[in-house]
Scaffold this motif. Sequence first.
Motif, PDB file in Angstrom:
ATOM      1  N   LYS A 195      89.136 -11.910 -20.549  1.00  0.00           N
ATOM      2  CA  LYS A 195      90.442 -11.353 -20.937  1.00  0.00           C
ATOM      3  C   LYS A 195      90.652 -11.294 -22.445  1.00  0.00           C
ATOM      4  O   LYS A 195      91.753 -11.012 -22.911  1.00  0.00           O
ATOM      5  CB  LYS A 195      91.567 -12.180 -20.306  1.00  0.00           C
ATOM      6  CG  LYS A 195      91.592 -12.122 -18.783  1.00  0.00           C
ATOM      7  CD  LYS A 195      92.765 -12.911 -18.211  1.00  0.00           C
ATOM      8  CE  LYS A 195      92.787 -12.827 -16.691  1.00  0.00           C
ATOM      9  NZ  LYS A 195      93.915 -13.619 -16.117  1.00  0.00           N
ATOM     10  N   LEU A 196      89.599 -11.549 -23.199  1.00  0.00           N
ATOM     11  CA  LEU A 196      89.738 -11.641 -24.652  1.00  0.00           C
ATOM     12  C   LEU A 196      90.064 -10.276 -25.253  1.00  0.00           C
ATOM     13  O   LEU A 196      89.271  -9.356 -25.194  1.00  0.00           O
ATOM     14  CB  LEU A 196      88.446 -12.190 -25.268  1.00  0.00           C
ATOM     15  CG  LEU A 196      88.548 -12.634 -26.722  1.00  0.00           C
ATOM     16  CD1 LEU A 196      89.455 -13.852 -26.858  1.00  0.00           C
ATOM     17  CD2 LEU A 196      87.161 -12.961 -27.273  1.00  0.00           C
ATOM     18  N   ARG A 197      91.247 -10.174 -25.838  1.00  0.00           N
ATOM     19  CA  ARG A 197      91.700  -8.941 -26.477  1.00  0.00           C
ATOM     20  C   ARG A 197      91.195  -8.855 -27.909  1.00  0.00           C
ATOM     21  O   ARG A 197      90.832  -7.781 -28.388  1.00  0.00           O
ATOM     22  CB  ARG A 197      93.226  -8.899 -26.432  1.00  0.00           C
ATOM     23  CG  ARG A 197      93.873  -7.689 -27.041  1.00  0.00           C
ATOM     24  CD  ARG A 197      95.370  -7.665 -26.744  1.00  0.00           C
ATOM     25  NE  ARG A 197      96.025  -8.929 -27.053  1.00  0.00           N
ATOM     26  CZ  ARG A 197      96.359  -9.310 -28.291  1.00  0.00           C
ATOM     27  NH1 ARG A 197      96.066  -8.545 -29.311  1.00  0.00           N
ATOM     28  NH2 ARG A 197      96.970 -10.461 -28.500  1.00  0.00           N
ATOM     29  N   ALA A 198      91.193  -9.981 -28.576  1.00  0.00           N
ATOM     30  CA  ALA A 198      90.734 -10.002 -29.971  1.00  0.00           C
ATOM     31  C   ALA A 198      90.366 -11.425 -30.368  1.00  0.00           C
ATOM     32  O   ALA A 198      90.927 -12.392 -29.842  1.00  0.00           O
ATOM     33  CB  ALA A 198      91.817  -9.464 -30.904  1.00  0.00           C
ATOM     34  N   ALA A 199      89.427 -11.514 -31.289  1.00  0.00           N
ATOM     35  CA  ALA A 199      89.077 -12.795 -31.893  1.00  0.00           C
ATOM     36  C   ALA A 199      89.271 -12.649 -33.395  1.00  0.00           C
ATOM     37  O   ALA A 199      88.960 -11.602 -33.966  1.00  0.00           O
ATOM     38  CB  ALA A 199      87.636 -13.171 -31.578  1.00  0.00           C
ATOM     39  N   VAL A 200      89.823 -13.663 -34.016  1.00  0.00           N
ATOM     40  CA  VAL A 200      90.035 -13.641 -35.460  1.00  0.00           C
ATOM     41  C   VAL A 200      88.976 -14.517 -36.111  1.00  0.00           C
ATOM     42  O   VAL A 200      88.739 -15.642 -35.681  1.00  0.00           O
ATOM     43  CB  VAL A 200      91.441 -14.149 -35.827  1.00  0.00           C
ATOM     44  CG1 VAL A 200      91.625 -14.171 -37.343  1.00  0.00           C
ATOM     45  CG2 VAL A 200      92.506 -13.274 -35.178  1.00  0.00           C
ATOM     46  N   SER A 201      88.319 -13.984 -37.125  1.00  0.00           N
ATOM     47  CA  SER A 201      87.290 -14.736 -37.841  1.00  0.00           C
ATOM     48  C   SER A 201      87.749 -14.952 -39.265  1.00  0.00           C
ATOM     49  O   SER A 201      88.236 -14.040 -39.930  1.00  0.00           O
ATOM     50  CB  SER A 201      85.965 -13.976 -37.841  1.00  0.00           C
ATOM     51  OG  SER A 201      84.979 -14.673 -38.586  1.00  0.00           O
ATOM     52  N   GLY A 202      87.592 -16.186 -39.741  1.00  0.00           N
ATOM     53  CA  GLY A 202      87.987 -16.492 -41.111  1.00  0.00           C
ATOM     54  C   GLY A 202      87.195 -17.647 -41.660  1.00  0.00           C
ATOM     55  O   GLY A 202      86.245 -18.109 -41.031  1.00  0.00           O
ATOM     56  N   SER A 203      87.557 -18.123 -42.831  1.00  0.00           N
ATOM     57  CA  SER A 203      86.954 -19.257 -43.524  1.00  0.00           C
ATOM     58  C   SER A 203      85.731 -18.862 -44.344  1.00  0.00           C
ATOM     59  O   SER A 203      85.476 -19.446 -45.386  1.00  0.00           O
ATOM     60  CB  SER A 203      86.581 -20.401 -42.562  1.00  0.00           C
ATOM     61  OG  SER A 203      86.102 -21.516 -43.265  1.00  0.00           O
ATOM     62  N   ALA A 204      84.968 -17.883 -43.880  1.00  0.00           N
ATOM     63  CA  ALA A 204      83.804 -17.380 -44.620  1.00  0.00           C
ATOM     64  C   ALA A 204      83.523 -15.963 -44.132  1.00  0.00           C
ATOM     65  O   ALA A 204      84.115 -15.505 -43.151  1.00  0.00           O
ATOM     66  CB  ALA A 204      82.589 -18.282 -44.402  1.00  0.00           C
ATOM     67  N   ALA A 205      82.611 -15.277 -44.813  1.00  0.00           N
ATOM     68  CA  ALA A 205      82.318 -13.885 -44.461  1.00  0.00           C
ATOM     69  C   ALA A 205      81.485 -13.805 -43.188  1.00  0.00           C
ATOM     70  O   ALA A 205      80.543 -14.568 -42.994  1.00  0.00           O
ATOM     71  CB  ALA A 205      81.593 -13.201 -45.613  1.00  0.00           C
ATOM     72  N   LEU A 206      81.838 -12.872 -42.316  1.00  0.00           N
ATOM     73  CA  LEU A 206      81.057 -12.583 -41.123  1.00  0.00           C
ATOM     74  C   LEU A 206      80.048 -11.490 -41.466  1.00  0.00           C
ATOM     75  O   LEU A 206      80.412 -10.472 -42.063  1.00  0.00           O
ATOM     76  CB  LEU A 206      81.982 -12.106 -39.999  1.00  0.00           C
ATOM     77  CG  LEU A 206      81.321 -11.695 -38.681  1.00  0.00           C
ATOM     78  CD1 LEU A 206      80.783 -12.916 -37.943  1.00  0.00           C
ATOM     79  CD2 LEU A 206      82.309 -10.946 -37.787  1.00  0.00           C
ATOM     80  N   ALA A 207      78.778 -11.698 -41.105  1.00  0.00           N
ATOM     81  CA  ALA A 207      77.759 -10.679 -41.357  1.00  0.00           C
ATOM     82  C   ALA A 207      78.155  -9.386 -40.647  1.00  0.00           C
ATOM     83  O   ALA A 207      78.411  -9.397 -39.444  1.00  0.00           O
ATOM     84  CB  ALA A 207      76.393 -11.159 -40.860  1.00  0.00           C
ATOM     85  N   PRO A 208      78.240  -8.249 -41.365  1.00  0.00           N
ATOM     86  CA  PRO A 208      78.691  -7.007 -40.730  1.00  0.00           C
ATOM     87  C   PRO A 208      77.911  -6.628 -39.478  1.00  0.00           C
ATOM     88  O   PRO A 208      78.504  -6.148 -38.506  1.00  0.00           O
ATOM     89  CB  PRO A 208      78.498  -5.963 -41.845  1.00  0.00           C
ATOM     90  CG  PRO A 208      78.675  -6.744 -43.101  1.00  0.00           C
ATOM     91  CD  PRO A 208      78.040  -8.084 -42.819  1.00  0.00           C
TER      92      PRO A 208
END
Length: 630
Positions: free
Chosen positions: A371-384
Amino acid sequence: MSDTQTLIENRPPTVAALFLERVAATPHAEAYRFPVPAAGGPGAPDDWKSLSWGQAAERVFAIAAGLIGLGLRAEDRVALASNTRVEWILADLGVMCAGAATTTVYPSTNAEESAYILADSASRVLIAEDAKQLAKARAHRADLPELAHVVVLDAADALAADGDPEGWVISLAELEKRGAEHLAKNPEAVKERIAAITADQLATLIYTSGTTGRPKGVRLPHDNWSYMAKATVATGLITKDDVQYLWLPLAHVFGKVLTSGQIEVGHVTAVDGRIDKIIENLPIVQPTYMAAVPRIFEKVYNGVAAKARAGGAAKYKIFQWAAGVAREYAKVTQDNFRRTGNATAPFGLTTKHKVADALVYSKLREAFGGKLRAAVSGSAALAPDIGYFFAGAGIHILEGYGLTESSAASFVNPGEAYRTGTVGKPLPGTEVRIADDGEVLLRGPGIMQGYHGLPEKTAEVLEADGWLHTGDIGELSPDGYLRITDRKKDLIKTSGGKYVAPAEVEGRFKGICPYVSSIVVHGADRNFCSALIALDGPAILGWAAENGLAGRTYAEVVAAPETVRLIETYVQTLNEGLQRWQTVKKFRLLPRDLDVEHGDLTPSLKLKRPVVEREFKHLIDEMYEGSREA
């Protein structure tokens, strides 16, 4: 004035007032879910229980009243050293409703640094998770004259020892009992405290884990969190119907900000900070959104790739094809949405995507609970490339950006209009500008008051007119999307005068090599770039078992010539997409993975580059032997 501006400008002065509003509005609605050990003993699945907003308020007010009974006054500090669990949130709210301020301490922090934080903050009470956290304070009690009490969350561990002052150690249950008795005599005691709190009153003192030197205490007043609550909800990213899975360390500002938005909107939050339970919990919690740091998504990607490879050559080939389709589909649909407002793709690509979805992506989404609509990533850069893979698989990772000094959330990607590789747009009410040297500057209601007791350090980063120097280098698109390219202090200048952003090179490699855990690119004042590479344990040991290296330890596998040749092929692929001066000419595989325990990573899993380069200096020197700078 827009509805968003009205929402933010008319915010209540404190999080405590916001909490009262939430409890009054939906007292019977579910607020928190949390695991409790099952009756079946070790190995049995956990039972999950819930607290309504009204039930949570009873406990929060009892904690607040108990703290008032211990003599706490406005802005007195209460340190909180615990893993993420529902009691952390209740205690933090209790501290703020008492008019005091929470000093956050990572439970992984050693005794010496914990004592430094307690002393520097002048914390009068420590809320400790268990006997281990209690022991740290007890070992340094002589250095902590301000520390009057330790409240232990786990009642069985709230045991006094010889030499403890009378009443120095109590359990959370006892504190709540005392608080309830106090409220029985004076039912308005906590509400009176809340009414007296001002917007600029200190709410939280968060010590930056710091990649070098002693941590600095970042002073965040109530208004920061009240603003964050309103601004994050104003983005439209969370709704009252959401279910959040919260496992991030609440001692970190990223975890802490998630609790503010929840109070504003009133959705359910499932709380369990046990990292080893994430995979097990996801199908149980079935979150609609969750936040994580890039390292988690990288590990999931490596794990999926390893599982496919273990299924045989044909299965792995299907996975590689599907991963390529996912990335292409995500890039095309995001580009079309940016240009036309419709996330479309050509018929042929759409057809391939449907096949790949049935074979690969749907199973991946189910692993996240379905059911995951969105995940938020932070704290450091996510590899594109990692971001594009998940986006194409239907798991939308919305990168955000902020610092402890800006209350965590300054930028976030806007829902459907998110752009992988950027951290999105500023939150409503936050201003941004790019300095002449490329540094990102921020101003707005989320910016800290300053560093605790360090006016000179504060003046170095916070201008008199409110602009915060982030230390990050970035670029703004014409329509306001920010891309962070590197830390200002991490930029490499080679001996040839060329600048290299190591984070960019490192991010590309993580998208190419499914075995990498961490990579540190080096090259300052050198005539070429080199890299220290740590491999993901389960992934590389799985490969080893299939390639004649079964039964060997991690250190033996990474030292094997076959493994070096394997990683060399990925380094060559990396270099094909780089400018000549960016290319990695030499690399060394590390004998172990980088981790928090060895001090290589901060508790929020950020790389401590100077620590790693210092520890493995012999490997760096070895790579430059015979070069002009050696």
